[in-house]
Design an enzyme around this catalytic site. Sequence first.
Site, PDB file in Angstrom:
ATOM      1  N   ASP A 140       0.871  -1.160   0.000  1.00 35.12           N
ATOM      2  CA  ASP A 140       0.000   0.000   0.000  1.00 35.12           C
ATOM      3  C   ASP A 140       0.918   1.224   0.000  1.00 35.12           C
ATOM      4  O   ASP A 140       2.101   1.110   0.341  1.00 35.12           O
ATOM      5  CB  ASP A 140      -0.881  -0.039   1.254  1.00 35.12           C
ATOM      6  CG  ASP A 140      -1.679   1.229   1.430  1.00 35.12           C
ATOM      7  OD1 ASP A 140      -2.347   1.639   0.455  1.00 35.12           O
ATOM      8  OD2 ASP A 140      -1.633   1.813   2.519  1.00 35.12           O
ATOM      9  N   ASP A 184      -0.036   5.095   0.917  1.00 40.50           N
ATOM     10  CA  ASP A 184      -0.230   6.066   1.994  1.00 40.50           C
ATOM     11  C   ASP A 184      -0.079   5.407   3.357  1.00 40.50           C
ATOM     12  O   ASP A 184      -0.757   4.423   3.648  1.00 40.50           O
ATOM     13  CB  ASP A 184      -1.619   6.709   1.896  1.00 40.50           C
ATOM     14  CG  ASP A 184      -1.687   7.750   0.800  1.00 40.50           C
ATOM     15  OD1 ASP A 184      -0.960   8.746   0.907  1.00 40.50           O
ATOM     16  OD2 ASP A 184      -2.451   7.552  -0.161  1.00 40.50           O
TER      17      ASP A 184
HETATM   18 MG    MG Z   1      -2.620   3.202   3.573  1.00 37.74          MG
END
Ligand code: MG
Length: 276
Positions: A6, A8
Site C-alpha cells: 500500500d 499512503d
Molecule cells: Mg494506507
Amino acid sequence: LTIVFDLDGVVYRGDTAVPEAVRTLNLLMADGHALYYLTNNSTRARADYARKLTGLGIPTSPENVMTSAYATALYLEARGAAGRSVFVVGEHGLAEEMAAVGLRVLSLDSSDRADFVVAGLDRQFTYAKLSRAYTEVAAGAEFVATNRDPTYPLEGGTEIPGGGAMVASIAAAAGREPFLVGKPQTYALERILKLAGATREEAVMVGDRTDTDVLVGRRLGLPTVLTLTGVTTRAAALAAPQEQRPDFIVETLAELPSVLEVVQGARYARVGKLAG
Ligand SMILES: [Mg+2]
C-alpha cells in the site's frame, strides 16, 4: 517474492517518505524481489505515482503501480464498456483512466445520460456533482466505487475525508450500493499477481489498514504484514475482527526483510513437509 505495498502510511505520508521505507525498498529490489504498489487512491494516474516514488528515491515504473482508478478502468473494459458513457465523481486521474479504456467521460453540464457512475475521492466535490450522480444512478446507470475508505492520511498525522465519504453520500441519496473495485475487494490484487506472474504462495501484502490492506491479502491467502507507520495502532490491529488480523506487525519497514525470511522459511518448511 512479489511484495505488494500500500502507499499512503506505508511508503509515504503526504509528500514525505515514511522512515526506513526508501532504504528498505531499495534493499528488497537489490535482493531481487519484485515490488508492486496498490493504492485505493484514485486521484492521480499511475505515471504520477511512479514519478513520485522515483522522486523519493524508489525507482518505479508505472507498470508496477495499481491504483483503484486503473483497476476500475480494467474492470469496466473487461465488461465491454468501451464507447459507453460515464459520469465521474473524482479527480483527473480517475477521468483519465476512464478515457484511456475508451469510455466517454461526461461533463457536469452535458445533457447525455450516463451508462456508468464511477465515484472516488474528489476534493472539489459539490452538491451539483452529488445531484448529477444521484440522477444518473436513479435513471439506471451502473454505480461503481473505486474505494470506500472513510479517511485518507496526510503528513503530520492528520486525516481528511476519503473517497468513501463521496460514495456514501451518493449511495444514501440513490438508495443503492455500488460495485466496489478497490481494496478490500480482490480484483486489483489479483490483476497484480497476474501481471507479476506470481502465485499466491510467492506473494506478500504489506499495508497500514486492517479493513483494506490486511483483509484483501487474507482473502487471497497471502501472508500479510501491517506496518505501524500509518493509521493503525498495535492495539487496534490486535482488536480487529479475526479476518482482518495481520500475520505480522512491524514498527517500520526496516523489520520487513526479517519477516520475509520467516515467510520464505515457512514456505520451504511446508514444501519440505509435502515432499517428505
Ligand atoms: Mg494506507
